[in-house]
Design an enzyme around this catalytic site. Structure first.
Site, mmCIF file in Angstrom:
data_model
loop_
_atom_site.group_PDB
_atom_site.id
_atom_site.type_symbol
_atom_site.label_atom_id
_atom_site.label_comp_id
_atom_site.label_asym_id
_atom_site.label_seq_id
_atom_site.Cartn_x
_atom_site.Cartn_y
_atom_site.Cartn_z
ATOM 1 N N ASP A 9 32.155 46.479 35.153
ATOM 2 C CA ASP A 9 32.303 45.073 35.398
ATOM 3 C C ASP A 9 33.600 44.781 34.402
ATOM 4 O O ASP A 9 33.157 44.651 33.279
ATOM 5 C CB ASP A 9 30.905 44.129 35.296
ATOM 6 C CG ASP A 9 31.430 42.897 35.389
ATOM 7 O OD1 ASP A 9 32.548 42.357 35.684
ATOM 8 O OD2 ASP A 9 30.510 41.842 35.083
ATOM 9 N N LYS A 72 42.123 38.828 32.073
ATOM 10 C CA LYS A 72 42.065 39.014 33.540
ATOM 11 C C LYS A 72 42.819 37.926 34.117
ATOM 12 O O LYS A 72 43.200 38.181 35.146
ATOM 13 C CB LYS A 72 40.507 38.927 33.477
ATOM 14 C CG LYS A 72 40.068 39.303 35.322
ATOM 15 C CD LYS A 72 38.708 39.420 35.190
ATOM 16 C CE LYS A 72 38.190 39.357 36.578
ATOM 17 N NZ LYS A 72 36.710 39.735 36.539
ATOM 18 N N GLU A 171 33.216 42.022 43.329
ATOM 19 C CA GLU A 171 32.039 41.518 42.260
ATOM 20 C C GLU A 171 30.944 41.159 43.091
ATOM 21 O O GLU A 171 29.773 41.486 42.735
ATOM 22 C CB GLU A 171 32.430 40.479 41.235
ATOM 23 C CG GLU A 171 33.517 41.222 40.385
ATOM 24 C CD GLU A 171 34.312 40.229 39.366
ATOM 25 O OE1 GLU A 171 33.874 39.019 39.580
ATOM 26 O OE2 GLU A 171 35.361 40.523 38.948
ATOM 27 N N ASP A 194 28.779 33.416 42.620
ATOM 28 C CA ASP A 194 28.973 34.029 41.172
ATOM 29 C C ASP A 194 29.830 33.084 40.542
ATOM 30 O O ASP A 194 31.104 32.894 40.932
ATOM 31 C CB ASP A 194 29.694 35.395 41.509
ATOM 32 C CG ASP A 194 30.213 35.962 40.105
ATOM 33 O OD1 ASP A 194 30.174 35.434 39.000
ATOM 34 O OD2 ASP A 194 30.978 37.168 40.157
#
Ligand code: AMP
Length: 635
Positions: A9, A72, A171, A194
């Site tokens: 992850d 990211k 994800e 999420d």
């Protein structure tokens, strides 16, 4: 070399690595026992190996300009994608208009994928040391809304870290695997909500007979805990003690970093407590900050951000064609879902009827039977679920877990621009990948020398309202219209990366489109794209109908005009005048187009086309007869 495949992850704030060992998915800890690695890389001033994780995090306050976090957000993006406030991060980003983003550190610079590569290489070392084996295969997760350029950048980071990236998966899909969706009823449906530090995703998945399917996915690429932190910081700056020095505070990156850290810490504390004290003794030389902060205030600040996720949830259910009562579970992942208010609101969004709190390790294989609404499943480790799921996917790929296949979907539609500037969808949004789709195109006019293949992504009817992914030209030898033929194939591979191939069907010549490495649109526009497609649905439909009728009218008036040249002797003067009048009426309608509301214009144009068609019947029949006589002269 060990045949195990790591699950990674690669998160905005934290990253984690896991593996399935003896049938169990495990998070691998570093030598100090840390299961999560901050996604932070520090580049020492004198050169040398970059420091990663906790060690780098400690350098953030003393050397902010050489300590890169949250990278990211910049993966696969260009300087023009950036909003001014995104540069507010403590380290410097390049400004060359339109170039891929780089982190600047004095003389040198580093690309976001290289920063991520340093994090991945660190995780590889953590895993190798924990497993006492050499490991170089990995499944890496990305947010469902990552576009092609962002996925490519993730692959590149993996390559630079010496990893063979076996698969890139969403994800939320990984999280669903970790929560053991496959052990629910034979056929079950689950929503994965999420909310992390920087991104939000909602995905609806279905599991039927051992096959996973993503039914729909939505999200915001720039919405998460950081936004809540920012609102808290702004609230702090409005406090009496700070208000006077606000200008000075805003100008100091170190002070702002301190305020942000205090805001985040307070937010976390208020997940357990109802009240906390904000205390920063030396915020500046003369300023000592101390005041209470309540959960109630935090909730007021956070509510707008959390409520922004509701619309995505509703849309995902709509796209998946499921009602909340038809869902078995709603799984919460991402650190921000530890906040009690997030849990309550999500429970409301999905009308959950019960609550499942998992203590200790994530439980696989529970059989939940929700009577009315779905069960709200709150894992004890929402921040570990994704890596565990990626490891399960890795085990599925390496063959150590059988009877499961994973199907993913495309987040936005892909297509080509057609004649008239419309979007022709080849792959609709939410199609299961990997997949191929193709269509054959031809020329619209005689002696056309080329066809433009313009690849688009988006949900709007007009090509210009969608994003351009790239374009190329297929050349032809001059020939009558309709003779040259080009086959265009879109292929999306298992990593969600698009390859476009165009083949001239006469010569067999092929061209492959190199998708540009970053798309010049902001992440905000991704969300806006999906939202605007609904908002503009009616006017888009109007545009499409208008353009279609206009193309038809153009063709018909041109044909009628050229027929009139050969009409002498076939029709009366009145008939000729009637045709000319209908042609000019059509031109007038096209010329007086009202862009605000085309419905009336389209109807008038349709009527005009019908009337011209009727008026030319006699002439067309006469011309046909004349041609037939020429071809078969009577004896
Ligand atoms: P992730 O990207 O999943 O690692 O999530 C990180 C985000 O979760 C950050 O914004 C954190 O501030 C937030 N977070 C982590 N723990 C908590 C907590 N106990 N309460 C509220 N937010 C949290």
């Amino acid at each position: 070399m060990n045949d195990k495949i790591l699950g990674i992850d690669l998160g905005t704030t934290h990253s984690a690595v896991a593996v399935v060992d003896a049938g169990f998915p495990l998070i691998l800890a570093d030598r100090d026992g840390n299961r999560l690695t901050p996604s932070v890389v520090h580049y020492p001033a004198g050169g040398g190996e970059p420091k990663v994780g906790h060690e780098a995090l400690r350098m953030r306050s003393t050397a902010p300009k050489r300590t890169v976090y949250d990278v990211k957000r910049f993966m696969g993006r260009r300087t023009t994608d950036l909003k001014e406030d995104e540069r507010n991060i403590g380290y410097e980003l390049s400004t060359d208009p339109g170039s891929p983003i780089e982190v600047l550190m004095g003389e040198s610079s580093v690309r976001p994928e290289s920063v991520s590569a340093a994090v991945l290489a660190h995780l590889k070392r953590v895993a190798e040391s924990a497993m006492e084996a050499s490991l170089d295969r990995a499944v890496i997760t990305v947010p469902a809304y990552f576009n092609d350029a962002q996925r490519q950048a993730t692959l590149e980071a993996g390559r630079q870290a010496g990893l063979k990236v076996e698969r890139i998966i969403h994800e939320p899909t990984a999280a669903a695997l970790a929560y053991g969706l496959h052990r629910l009823k034979e056929s079950s449906r689950i929503a994965v909500y999420d909310l992390g530090g920087g991104t939000f995703d909602i995905t609806i998945l279905e599991m039927v007979d051992g096959v996973f399917r993503v039914l729909a996915t939505h999200g915001h690429t720039r919405l998460g805990g950081h936004d809540i932190d920012q609102s808290i910081v702004e609230h702090f700056l409005e406090q009496e003690e700070l208000q006077k020095s606000k200008k000075e505070l805003l100008q100091s990156p170190e002070t702002m970093a301190k305020l942000r850290a205090a805001a985040e810490q307070a937010k976390k504390t208020l997940s357990q407590e109802l009240e906390t004290w904000i205390e920063i003794p030396f915020l500046t030389q003369s300023l000592h900050m101390r005041f209470p902060f309540h959960r109630e205030t935090l909730e007021k600040l956070a509510a707008p951000w959390i409520d922004r996720t509701r619309e995505c949830c509703l849309r995902a259910m709509h796209d998946a064609n499921v009602e909340s009562q038809e869902l078995d579970q709603v799984v919460l992942v991402g650190g921000q879902t530890r906040m009690p208010m997030v849990r309550e609101r999500v429970g409301d969004f999905f009308q959950c009827s019960d609550f499942e709190e998992t203590r200790g390790n994530i439980r696989l294989g529970q059989d939940f039977h929700a009577q009315k609404g779905p069960t709200l499943n709150v894992g004890q480790h929402p921040d570990e679920a994704i890596a565990l799921g990626a490891a399960i996917q890795g085990a599925m790929l390496s063959g150590s877990l059988e009877h499961m296949t994973l199907l993913d979907v495309t987040p936005l539609s892909l297509g080509l621009e057609t004649f008239g500037g419309l979007m022709n969808v080849l792959i609709p949004r939410n199609s299961t990948i990997p997949l191929k789709a193709g269509e054959v195109f031809t020329t619209a006019v005689d002696n056309q020398r080329e066809i433009l293949i313009h690849v688009l992504q988006g949900e709007r009817e007009k090509a210009s309202d969608n994003w351009s992914l790239g374009r190329f030209v297929v050349p032809f030898e001059p020939s009558p219209k309709g003779v040259p033929r080009v086959g265009v194939q879109f292929e999306i591979d298992a990593n969600g990366i698009l390859h476009v191939l165009a083949r001239n069907l006469h010569t067999g010549e092929e061209q492959v489109l190199e998708i540009q490495s970053a798309i010049d649109v902001t992440d905000q526009q991704v969300t806006e794209m999906v939202e605007s497609s609904l908002e503009h649905a009616l006017e888009d439909m109007d545009s499409r109908h208008w353009i279609e009728q206009k193309l038809k009218a153009d063709q018909l008036t041109q044909a009628a005009q050229s027929s009139l040249v050969h009409a002498s002797g076939l029709i009366s003067t009145e008939e000729r005048e009637a045709i000319e009048q209908k042609i000019s009426l059509i031109r007038q309608i096209i010329g007086s187009e009202n862009t605000e509301s085309r419905t009336g214009d389209t109807d008038r144009l349709k009527q005009g086309i019908r009337e011209l068609d009727e008026a030319t019947q006699e002439l067309a029949a006469g011309l046909m007869q004349e041609m037939a006589t020429k071809l078969n002269p009577l004896p």
